[in-house]
Write a protein that holds these residues in place. Structure first.
Motif, PDB file in Angstrom:
ATOM      1  N   TRP A 141       0.811  -1.219   0.000  1.00  0.00           N
ATOM      2  CA  TRP A 141       0.000   0.000   0.000  1.00  0.00           C
ATOM      3  C   TRP A 141       0.844   1.270   0.000  1.00  0.00           C
ATOM      4  N   TRP A 174      -3.810   4.117   7.045  1.00  0.00           N
ATOM      5  CA  TRP A 174      -3.827   2.688   6.734  1.00  0.00           C
ATOM      6  C   TRP A 174      -4.082   1.868   7.988  1.00  0.00           C
ATOM      7  N   ASN A 217      -8.003   1.221   7.135  1.00  0.00           N
ATOM      8  CA  ASN A 217      -8.008   0.148   6.143  1.00  0.00           C
ATOM      9  C   ASN A 217      -8.284  -1.202   6.814  1.00  0.00           C
TER      10      ASN A 217
END
Length: 286
Positions: A170, A181, A185
């Motif tokens: 990522w 993240w 995420n």
């Protein structure tokens, strides 16, 4: 302004709501059992830290304002004014006494001292022609033993080495952000073992960043977005934890594309002297 007879530290007159002019102070018994901490709010921090100090001493309630004042060597009136939000001059000596009285750890002390040093800004963006910053990027690229990356004060990924990209693809995305993240995420909740605990530590770092620069639009937007997640909101409201830097932080990762077994790593954080606000992080297997 008058001065405390104990220390000579200026004591504010008419400290606003609950101050001397109103003729009353908020009762200790009226304080809420839970402290909804807001970043950059010194009174809320002090109330939360008094609650933690009481827990450290094995008590069922927060350390009383009177006891904090006695430990500092100031009048109870002065401390109550401080905690009510009065504009009180805070010298480094005063902050040290306050930190000692509340038995603060190193990260909390750093956050507290920042109220004295808040006029100092260290979040200068890199200049495109800064050769030293270019060399720092080259240093990151040259690392081949451990995943290594460079982030700015808002956890935006500035540079990363090949191993970091292999572990965490990522980071190759445009505008990759470590904090987003980890907290937003769904992938991170699978890859990071004991994600909830790790998320609380990242939120503690975000709180410290917001104490330092409460008006930074990138950080405030980051917090607003993150707190839309109910789990993150719960972790944020759980207490006043503050972490300055994640130096030496240990955590475990489940990365099937890298290893069939869990990976235990330690984050080594370096702060480049010529680029304040930037952090260089290496993930070292433990």
């Amino acid at each position: 302004m008058t001065e405390s007879s104990e220390t000579g530290i200026p004591e504010p007159n008419g400290a606003g709501p609950g101050g001397a002019e109103s003729g009353r102070w908020e009762s200790e018994e009226s304080e809420p059992a839970e402290y909804q901490l807001e970043f950059a709010d010194l009174p809320a921090l002090l109330r939360a830290w008094r609650a933690e100090a009481g827990e450290k001493l094995g008590r069922d309630k927060a350390l009383p304002q009177k006891e904090v004042a006695r430990r500092m060597g100031v009048s109870e009136r002065w401390y109550r004014a401080l905690e009510s939000g009065a504009q009180v001059a805070l010298t480094l000596d005063t902050l040290t006494r306050l930190a000692d009285a509340l038995d603060l750890g190193p990260d909390e002390r750093t956050a507290l001292y920042w109220y004295r040093l808040s006029e100092v800004s260290d979040e200068r963006p890199p200049r495109s022609g800064d050769s030293r910053f270019a060399r720092l990027r080259e240093f990151v690229d040259a690392q081949t033993t451990f995943p290594t990356y460079l982030i700015d004060h808002a956890w935006n990924v500035i540079a990363y080495n090949d191993l970091m990209a292999r572990w965490f693809p990522w980071v190759r995305a445009s505008q990759a952000n470590l904090m987003r993240w980890v907290l937003e995420n769904p992938e991170s909740r699978v890859w990071i073992v004991d994600w909830k605990r790790q998320a609380s530590l990242y939120l503690a770092q975000l709180r410290f960043a917001l104490v330092r620069t409460p008006d930074d639009p990138t950080l405030t937007d980051l917090l607003t977005t993150v707190l839309r997640d109910p789990v993150c909101r719960e972790l944020w409201d759980a207490g006043p934890r503050i972490i300055a830097f994640r130096q030496g932080g240990c955590f475990r990762l489940s990365l099937p594309h890298v290893s069939q077994t869990e990976l235990a790593v330690t984050a080594q954080v370096l702060l480049p002297a010529y680029r304040p606000g930037v952090r260089l992080v290496a993930l070292m297997p433990t």
